[in-house]
Design an enzyme around this catalytic site. Structure first.
Site, PDB file in Angstrom:
ATOM      1  N   HIS A 192      -0.742   0.467  -9.822  1.00 29.28           N
ATOM      2  CA  HIS A 192      -1.984  -0.450  -9.444  1.00 29.28           C
ATOM      3  C   HIS A 192      -1.599  -1.952  -9.004  1.00 29.28           C
ATOM      4  O   HIS A 192      -2.775  -2.359 -10.010  1.00 29.28           O
ATOM      5  CB  HIS A 192      -2.233   0.375  -8.018  1.00 29.28           C
ATOM      6  N   ARG A 232       0.927  -0.530  -0.033  1.00 24.53           N
ATOM      7  CA  ARG A 232       0.228  -0.155  -0.041  1.00 24.53           C
ATOM      8  C   ARG A 232       0.869   1.175  -0.634  1.00 24.53           C
ATOM      9  O   ARG A 232       1.635   1.604   0.869  1.00 24.53           O
ATOM     10  CB  ARG A 232      -1.104  -0.066   1.206  1.00 24.53           C
TER      11      ARG A 232
HETATM   12  N1  LIG Z   1      -0.467  -4.174  -4.543  1.00 29.26           N
HETATM   13  C1  LIG Z   1      -1.172  -5.044  -4.825  1.00 29.26           C
HETATM   14  O1  LIG Z   1      -1.912  -5.320  -6.391  1.00 29.26           O
HETATM   15  C2  LIG Z   1      -1.838  -5.949  -3.951  1.00 29.26           C
HETATM   16  C3  LIG Z   1      -3.077  -7.264  -3.630  1.00 29.26           C
HETATM   17  C4  LIG Z   1      -3.105  -7.714  -3.288  1.00 29.26           C
HETATM   18  C5  LIG Z   1      -2.892  -6.954  -1.702  1.00 29.26           C
HETATM   19  N2  LIG Z   1      -2.177  -5.951  -1.159  1.00 29.26           N
HETATM   20  C6  LIG Z   1      -1.419  -5.785   0.019  1.00 29.26           C
HETATM   21  O2  LIG Z   1      -1.137  -7.113  -0.035  1.00 29.26           O
HETATM   22  C7  LIG Z   1      -0.957  -6.948   1.709  1.00 29.26           C
HETATM   23  C8  LIG Z   1      -1.222  -8.271   2.682  1.00 29.26           C
HETATM   24  O3  LIG Z   1      -1.777  -9.211   2.086  1.00 29.26           O
HETATM   25  P1  LIG Z   1      -1.969 -10.865   2.623  1.00 29.26           P
HETATM   26  O4  LIG Z   1      -3.382 -11.305   2.124  1.00 29.26           O
HETATM   27  O5  LIG Z   1      -0.223 -11.536   3.182  1.00 29.26           O
HETATM   28  O6  LIG Z   1      -2.312 -10.456   4.773  1.00 29.26           O
HETATM   29  P2  LIG Z   1      -2.140 -11.407   5.962  1.00 29.26           P
HETATM   30  O7  LIG Z   1      -2.071 -12.405   5.261  1.00 29.26           O
HETATM   31  O8  LIG Z   1      -3.012 -10.616   6.655  1.00 29.26           O
HETATM   32  O9  LIG Z   1      -0.560 -11.430   5.823  1.00 29.26           O
HETATM   33  C9  LIG Z   1       0.388  -9.645   6.815  1.00 29.26           C
HETATM   34  C10 LIG Z   1       1.306  -9.926   7.053  1.00 29.26           C
HETATM   35  O10 LIG Z   1       2.121  -8.804   8.083  1.00 29.26           O
HETATM   36  C11 LIG Z   1       2.505  -8.904   8.510  1.00 29.26           C
HETATM   37  N3  LIG Z   1       2.612  -7.329   9.838  1.00 29.26           N
HETATM   38  C12 LIG Z   1       0.871  -6.969   9.680  1.00 29.26           C
HETATM   39  N4  LIG Z   1       0.351  -5.629  10.907  1.00 29.26           N
HETATM   40  C13 LIG Z   1       2.217  -6.204  11.026  1.00 29.26           C
HETATM   41  C14 LIG Z   1       3.386  -5.178  12.083  1.00 29.26           C
HETATM   42  N5  LIG Z   1       2.610  -4.180  12.722  1.00 29.26           N
HETATM   43  N6  LIG Z   1       4.874  -5.514  12.114  1.00 29.26           N
HETATM   44  C15 LIG Z   1       5.272  -6.507  11.495  1.00 29.26           C
HETATM   45  N7  LIG Z   1       4.659  -7.795  10.642  1.00 29.26           N
HETATM   46  C16 LIG Z   1       2.782  -7.129  10.357  1.00 29.26           C
HETATM   47  C17 LIG Z   1       1.771 -10.175   9.572  1.00 29.26           C
HETATM   48  O11 LIG Z   1       2.019 -10.724  10.736  1.00 29.26           O
HETATM   49  P3  LIG Z   1       1.590 -12.271  11.977  1.00 29.26           P
HETATM   50  O12 LIG Z   1       1.978 -13.085  11.169  1.00 29.26           O
HETATM   51  O13 LIG Z   1       2.664 -12.273  12.911  1.00 29.26           O
HETATM   52  O14 LIG Z   1       0.407 -11.614  12.027  1.00 29.26           O
HETATM   53  C18 LIG Z   1       1.022 -10.763   8.412  1.00 29.26           C
HETATM   54  O15 LIG Z   1       2.804 -12.053   8.348  1.00 29.26           O
HETATM   55  C19 LIG Z   1      -2.336  -6.387   1.794  1.00 29.26           C
HETATM   56  O16 LIG Z   1      -3.412  -5.788   2.800  1.00 29.26           O
HETATM   57  C20 LIG Z   1      -2.802  -5.910   0.922  1.00 29.26           C
HETATM   58  O17 LIG Z   1      -2.591  -4.270   1.183  1.00 29.26           O
HETATM   59  C21 LIG Z   1      -1.581  -5.439  -2.341  1.00 29.26           C
END
Ligand SMILES: NC(=O)c1ccc[n+]([C@@H]2O[C@H](COP(=O)([O-])OP(=O)(O)OC[C@H]3O[C@@H](n4cnc5c(N)ncnc54)[C@H](OP(=O)(O)O)[C@@H]3O)[C@@H](O)[C@H]2O)c1
Length: 309
Positions: free
Chosen positions: A272, A224
Site C-alpha cells: 500500500h 482498494r
Molecule cells: N493505493 C494507494 O496508495 C492509494 C492512494 C490514494 C488513493 N487511492 C485510491 O484511489 C481512489 C481514487 O481517487 P481519486 O482522487 O481519483 O477519486 P475521484 O477523483 O473521486 O475519482 C473517482 C473516479 O471513479 C469513478 N467511479 C466512481 N464510482 C464508479 C462506478 N460505480 N462505476 C464507474 N466509475 C466509478 C468516478 O466516476 P465519475 O467521474 O463519473 O464521478 C471517477 O471518475 C481513492 O478513492 C482511493 O481509494 C489509493
C-alpha cells in the site's frame, strides 16, 4: 474555535508545522490532546480511531487528508450529517501517476515474464508489441485516473477509461456505467484500477470481470483491496487467463502471511505504497478549502455521501 487534527500518533509527517505555515492564526489541536472538544470546528482526518469524532458538538466540517474516504464509513459513529471533503493533492496525484506508469511500463515491456524466465535460467526474446499496439484501460477517471492518463499519453498507448458518468477526454476512449464495463474490459490488455471503494464498486473485480479481460491481461490494483474478490483473482491467474496481477492493496492489510497472493508466481505485492498525501502540497489545498468554507463557498473535493466518493 480550533482545528482538530486526527492523524495517527506515529504518522511522521509534519502536519502541524505545515498547517501553521499556511494558517498562522489558527489554533491546531492534535488528537488525542483536544482540550475542550466543543472548541473543535473543523476536523482534519486520516483514518481516525473509531468514535474519535464523537462529542464534537460544534464541528462544522470534516476534511479528509486521504483521497479515499471509505475508511471513515467503517466507523458506525462517523457523523454523516456534516460536509465531508476529501483530499485533492497534486503531490498525491503525481505520485500515483508515477506508480501507475512504472507498473504499466513493466507490464508492457514484459518484465514479469522475463523475471520468470530468469528464475528458470531461460534466455529467450519474447514478442514485444509497440506502445501504440498496446491497450491500457484505466478504471476511474477522477483526479488520479486523469493524472495517470496524462502521464501515459505521450508513450502512445491505446488508452481507454471507465467512469460512472460519461466523459469526453482528449486521447482516451471513454466508457461509462455498468453497460459499458465489459466492452471497456475486453479492450484493456493492461487494466489499472483507480476507483473509489463504494457500495457500487466493492467486489467489482470478480470472476466475470477477470474473464472479460483479454487472455494474458495484466491487472494493476492501486485503489482498494475491497474492490477485488481475491479467490476469483487467484482462480483467473491459476487458469492461465490472467497473465499477472500487480497488487498494492488487499482485503486485509497488512496482507496476512498465509495468504497465497504472497507467493503466487504471477502476483506482484507492494505494501500500500502507490501514493501518499504529501503534507507540503496537501496542506495549502486544505487551507484554500477552509477559506472557501468560511466564505460560504463549496470546498473542492466535497464528497457525495449518497454515492460514497
Ligand atoms: N493505493 C494507494 O496508495 C492509494 C492512494 C490514494 C488513493 N487511492 C485510491 O484511489 C481512489 C481514487 O481517487 P481519486 O482522487 O481519483 O477519486 P475521484 O477523483 O473521486 O475519482 C473517482 C473516479 O471513479 C469513478 N467511479 C466512481 N464510482 C464508479 C462506478 N460505480 N462505476 C464507474 N466509475 C466509478 C468516478 O466516476 P465519475 O467521474 O463519473 O464521478 C471517477 O471518475 C481513492 O478513492 C482511493 O481509494 C489509493
Amino acid at each position: 474555535m480550533a482545528i482538530g487534527l486526527f492523524v495517527h500518533p506515529d504518522d511522521p509527517r509534519d502536519w502541524v508545522g505545515e498547517l501553521h505555515a499556511v494558517l498562522p492564526k489558527e489554533e491546531i489541536r492534535r488528537w488525542p490532546d483536544l482540550g475542550d472538544r466543543a472548541d473543535i470546528e473543523i476536523a482534519l482526518v486520516g483514518k481516525p480511531e473509531p468514535g474519535a469524532l464523537q462529542g464534537l458538538s460544534r464541528l462544522r466540517l470534516i476534511h479528509c487528508l486521504w483521497a479515499g474516504v471509505d475508511q471513515l464509513f467503517q466507523d458506525p459513529t462517523f457523523p454523516r450529517n456534516l460536509p465531508l471533503v476529501r483530499m485533492i493533492d497534486p503531490g498525491l496525484a503525481a505520485s500515483m501517476a508515477e506508480s501507475a506508469l512504472a507498473h504499466v511500463l513493466a507490464a508492457h515491456r514484459r518484465l514479469h515474464d522475463y523475471r520468470r524466465q530468469q528464475d528458470a535460467g531461460t534466455w529467450k526474446a519474447l514478442p514485444q508489441p509497440r506502445a501504440d499496439e498496446r491497450s491500457v484501460g484505466i478504471l476511474g477517471l477522477g483526479e488520479l485516473g486523469r493524472a495517470t492518463a496524462s502521464l501515459l499519453r505521450p508513450f502512445g498507448f491505446r488508452l481507454a477509461g471507465w467512469s460512472r458518468t460519461a466523459k469526453q477526454l482528449d486521447g482516451i476512449a471513454c466508457f461509462a456505467g455498468r453497460d459499458q464495463l465489459h466492452p471497456f474490459l475486453q479492450r484493456s490488455e493492461i487494466a489499472v484500477n483507480l476507483l473509489p471503494l463504494t457500495p457500487e464498486t466493492r467486489n467489482l473485480f470478480d470472476a466475470g470481470v477477470f474473464a472479460a479481460l483479454p487472455a494474458g491481461g495484466v491487472f494493476i490494483n492501486l485503489a482498494r483491496g475491497g474492490h477485488v474478490v481475491e479467490a476469483d483473482l487467484l482462480a483467473a491467474l491459476d487458469a492461465g487467463h490472467l497473465g499477472q496481477a500487480v497488487l498494492d492493496v488487499f482485503q486485509t492489510e497488512p496482507l496476512p502471511q498465509g495468504n497465497p497472493l504472497w507467493r503466487h508466481p504471477r502476483v506482484t505485492v507492494t505494501p500500500h505504497v502507490a501514493a501518499f498525501t504529501d503534507a507540503r502540497t496537501a496542506i495549502p489545498e486544505v487551507a484554500h478549502n477552509i477559506a472557501r468554507f468560511r466564505a460560504g463557498e463549496s470546498p473542492r473535493g466535497l464528497v457525495d455521501l449518497e454515492a460514497g466518493y
